[in-house]
Design an enzyme around this catalytic site. Structure first.
Site, PDB file in Angstrom:
ATOM      1  N   ARG A  47      -0.134  -8.934  13.515  1.00  0.00           N
ATOM      2  CA  ARG A  47      -0.657  -7.904  12.597  1.00  0.00           C
ATOM      3  C   ARG A  47      -1.507  -8.526  11.493  1.00  0.00           C
ATOM      4  O   ARG A  47      -2.544  -7.992  11.115  1.00  0.00           O
ATOM      5  CB  ARG A  47       0.509  -7.115  11.989  1.00  0.00           C
ATOM      6  CG  ARG A  47       1.107  -6.114  12.988  1.00  0.00           C
ATOM      7  CD  ARG A  47       2.510  -5.706  12.603  1.00  0.00           C
ATOM      8  NE  ARG A  47       2.600  -4.932  11.396  1.00  0.00           N
ATOM      9  CZ  ARG A  47       3.672  -4.895  10.608  1.00  0.00           C
ATOM     10  NH1 ARG A  47       4.747  -5.593  10.914  1.00  0.00           N
ATOM     11  NH2 ARG A  47       3.681  -4.156   9.536  1.00  0.00           N
ATOM     12  N   ARG A  76      -9.135   0.775   9.632  1.00  0.00           N
ATOM     13  CA  ARG A  76      -8.698  -0.601   9.857  1.00  0.00           C
ATOM     14  C   ARG A  76      -9.752  -1.443  10.559  1.00  0.00           C
ATOM     15  O   ARG A  76      -9.529  -2.619  10.793  1.00  0.00           O
ATOM     16  CB  ARG A  76      -7.435  -0.605  10.705  1.00  0.00           C
ATOM     17  CG  ARG A  76      -6.159  -0.801   9.870  1.00  0.00           C
ATOM     18  CD  ARG A  76      -5.000  -0.583  10.793  1.00  0.00           C
ATOM     19  NE  ARG A  76      -3.812  -1.296  10.524  1.00  0.00           N
ATOM     20  CZ  ARG A  76      -2.741  -0.777   9.933  1.00  0.00           C
ATOM     21  NH1 ARG A  76      -2.775   0.414   9.410  1.00  0.00           N
ATOM     22  NH2 ARG A  76      -1.633  -1.478   9.845  1.00  0.00           N
ATOM     23  N   ARG A  87      11.796  -7.419   5.023  1.00  0.00           N
ATOM     24  CA  ARG A  87      11.855  -5.972   4.762  1.00  0.00           C
ATOM     25  C   ARG A  87      12.956  -5.300   5.582  1.00  0.00           C
ATOM     26  O   ARG A  87      13.080  -5.507   6.776  1.00  0.00           O
ATOM     27  CB  ARG A  87      10.491  -5.379   5.106  1.00  0.00           C
ATOM     28  CG  ARG A  87      10.381  -3.903   4.898  1.00  0.00           C
ATOM     29  CD  ARG A  87       8.952  -3.479   4.717  1.00  0.00           C
ATOM     30  NE  ARG A  87       8.141  -3.564   5.920  1.00  0.00           N
ATOM     31  CZ  ARG A  87       6.863  -3.183   5.967  1.00  0.00           C
ATOM     32  NH1 ARG A  87       6.265  -2.745   4.878  1.00  0.00           N
ATOM     33  NH2 ARG A  87       6.194  -3.267   7.085  1.00  0.00           N
ATOM     34  N   ARG A 125      12.354  -2.799  10.722  1.00  0.00           N
ATOM     35  CA  ARG A 125      11.372  -2.036  11.495  1.00  0.00           C
ATOM     36  C   ARG A 125      11.055  -2.788  12.787  1.00  0.00           C
ATOM     37  O   ARG A 125      10.972  -4.015  12.780  1.00  0.00           O
ATOM     38  CB  ARG A 125      10.096  -1.903  10.659  1.00  0.00           C
ATOM     39  CG  ARG A 125       9.525  -0.531  10.611  1.00  0.00           C
ATOM     40  CD  ARG A 125       8.409  -0.455   9.609  1.00  0.00           C
ATOM     41  NE  ARG A 125       7.146  -0.926  10.146  1.00  0.00           N
ATOM     42  CZ  ARG A 125       5.984  -0.776   9.527  1.00  0.00           C
ATOM     43  NH1 ARG A 125       5.944  -0.192   8.351  1.00  0.00           N
ATOM     44  NH2 ARG A 125       4.868  -1.218  10.058  1.00  0.00           N
ATOM     45  N   LYS A 178       0.830  -1.217   0.000  1.00  0.00           N
ATOM     46  CA  LYS A 178       0.000   0.000   0.000  1.00  0.00           C
ATOM     47  C   LYS A 178       0.861   1.262   0.000  1.00  0.00           C
ATOM     48  O   LYS A 178       0.651   2.159  -0.793  1.00  0.00           O
ATOM     49  CB  LYS A 178      -0.854   0.092   1.278  1.00  0.00           C
ATOM     50  CG  LYS A 178      -1.894  -0.965   1.442  1.00  0.00           C
ATOM     51  CD  LYS A 178      -2.777  -0.670   2.659  1.00  0.00           C
ATOM     52  CE  LYS A 178      -2.041  -0.602   3.980  1.00  0.00           C
ATOM     53  NZ  LYS A 178      -1.547  -1.874   4.487  1.00  0.00           N
TER      54      LYS A 178
HETATM   55  P1  AMP Z   1       1.378   0.284   9.367  1.00  0.00           P
HETATM   56  O1  AMP Z   1       2.614   1.064   9.118  1.00  0.00           O
HETATM   57  O2  AMP Z   1       0.179   0.813   8.594  1.00  0.00           O
HETATM   58  O3  AMP Z   1       1.560  -1.191   9.181  1.00  0.00           O
HETATM   59  O4  AMP Z   1       0.991   0.509  10.919  1.00  0.00           O
HETATM   60  C1  AMP Z   1       1.873   0.136  11.951  1.00  0.00           C
HETATM   61  C2  AMP Z   1       1.117   0.009  13.266  1.00  0.00           C
HETATM   62  O5  AMP Z   1       0.513   1.271  13.603  1.00  0.00           O
HETATM   63  C3  AMP Z   1      -0.053  -0.982  13.275  1.00  0.00           C
HETATM   64  O6  AMP Z   1       0.371  -2.308  13.522  1.00  0.00           O
HETATM   65  C4  AMP Z   1      -0.930  -0.417  14.382  1.00  0.00           C
HETATM   66  O7  AMP Z   1      -0.394  -0.741  15.667  1.00  0.00           O
HETATM   67  C5  AMP Z   1      -0.777   1.076  14.194  1.00  0.00           C
HETATM   68  N1  AMP Z   1      -1.803   1.623  13.263  1.00  0.00           N
HETATM   69  C6  AMP Z   1      -1.597   2.135  12.014  1.00  0.00           C
HETATM   70  N2  AMP Z   1      -2.752   2.546  11.473  1.00  0.00           N
HETATM   71  C7  AMP Z   1      -3.722   2.286  12.389  1.00  0.00           C
HETATM   72  C8  AMP Z   1      -5.140   2.460  12.414  1.00  0.00           C
HETATM   73  N3  AMP Z   1      -5.806   2.983  11.372  1.00  0.00           N
HETATM   74  N4  AMP Z   1      -5.801   2.077  13.535  1.00  0.00           N
HETATM   75  C9  AMP Z   1      -5.159   1.550  14.605  1.00  0.00           C
HETATM   76  N5  AMP Z   1      -3.839   1.337  14.633  1.00  0.00           N
HETATM   77  C10 AMP Z   1      -3.110   1.701  13.540  1.00  0.00           C
END
Ligand code: AMP
Length: 214
Positions: free
Chosen positions: A171, A88, A127, A160, A13
């Site tokens: 996740r 989400r 990654r 990361r 994404k």
């Molecule tokens: P991402 O970089 O989008 O994979 O997000 C990393 C982490 O941030 C996720 O595993 C969640 O802990 C938190 N996070 C990101 N976006 C959201 C969201 N829309 N709602 C809740 N937690 C989020």
């Protein structure tokens, strides 16, 4: 263009959103990036979010909805926006709907980037980011030359914090249980466009432009 990007962690994404930003002048709004910035800044919100992020769980809906509201009112979204990693869950989708109704900014589409589970695992566990150049690499998919170039530039391959196997498993499970129901939600509203997210970045991008009609 006002679009939501949906897809499991590792579906690409963020990468695809960055291309659309570069070529179509839209703004990418990633709740993951906003949260990581809050964590790095050590703000109270960041400290609260960090616990959930380290575990691979979702940060509270109030926090992310508040961040999105603030971000959408920053005045730079005239050409449109891509919401990357938000909403989400259904609660967030409903919150987004009310917010966009209020701001009179209806969504044009929800783009689902579809990738097989085994490929997601490799993309996520492999990654890395080069500490020197910032380039995104993958120990399974990048060429040896690309990986060596980081060391030659004096950098290290950094993983990361939430890309370890345990957090990744959580996740992906959170995605299946809480985020995937949104596919039906948006299909029912006639907004869903599904794009095959496998293959190289260029090929996926071309499919995405076609799906979005840009
Ligand atoms: P991402 O970089 O989008 O994979 O997000 C990393 C982490 O941030 C996720 O595993 C969640 O802990 C938190 N996070 C990101 N976006 C959201 C969201 N829309 N709602 C809740 N937690 C989020």
């Amino acid at each position: 263009m006002r679009v939501v990007f949906m897809g499991a962690p590792g579906s690409g994404k963020g990468t695809q959103a960055q291309r659309l930003v570069a070529e179509h002048g839209v703004v990418q709004i990633s709740t993951g990036d906003l949260l990581r910035a809050a964590v790095a800044a050590g703000s109270p919100l960041g400290q609260q979010a960090k616990v959930a992020m380290d575990a691979g769980s979702l940060v509270s809906d109030d926090i992310v909805l508040g961040m999105i509201r603030e971000r959408l009112q920053a005045g730079d979204t005239d050409e449109g926006f891509i919401l990357d990693g938000f909403p989400r869950n259904l609660e967030q989708a409903h919150g987004l709907q009310s917010l966009l109704d209020e701001l009179k900014l209806p969504l044009d589409a929800v783009c689902l980037i579809d990738v097989d589970f085994d490929i997601l695992m490799k993309r996520l566990t492999g990654r890395r980011t080069c500490s020197k150049t910032g380039k995104l690499l993958n120990v399974y998919f990048s060429s040896q030359e690309e990986l060596d170039a980081c060391a030659q530039a004096g950098g290290e391959l950094i993983q990361r914090a939430d890309d370890n196997e345990e957090t990744i498993g959580n996740r992906l499970q959170v995605y299946r249980q809480q985020t995937e129901p949104l596919v039906e939600y948006y299909a029912g509203r006639g907004l869903l466009k599904t794009v095959d997210g496998e293959g190289d970045i260029e090929a996926v991008y071309a499919r995405m432009e076609q799906a979005l009609g840009v």
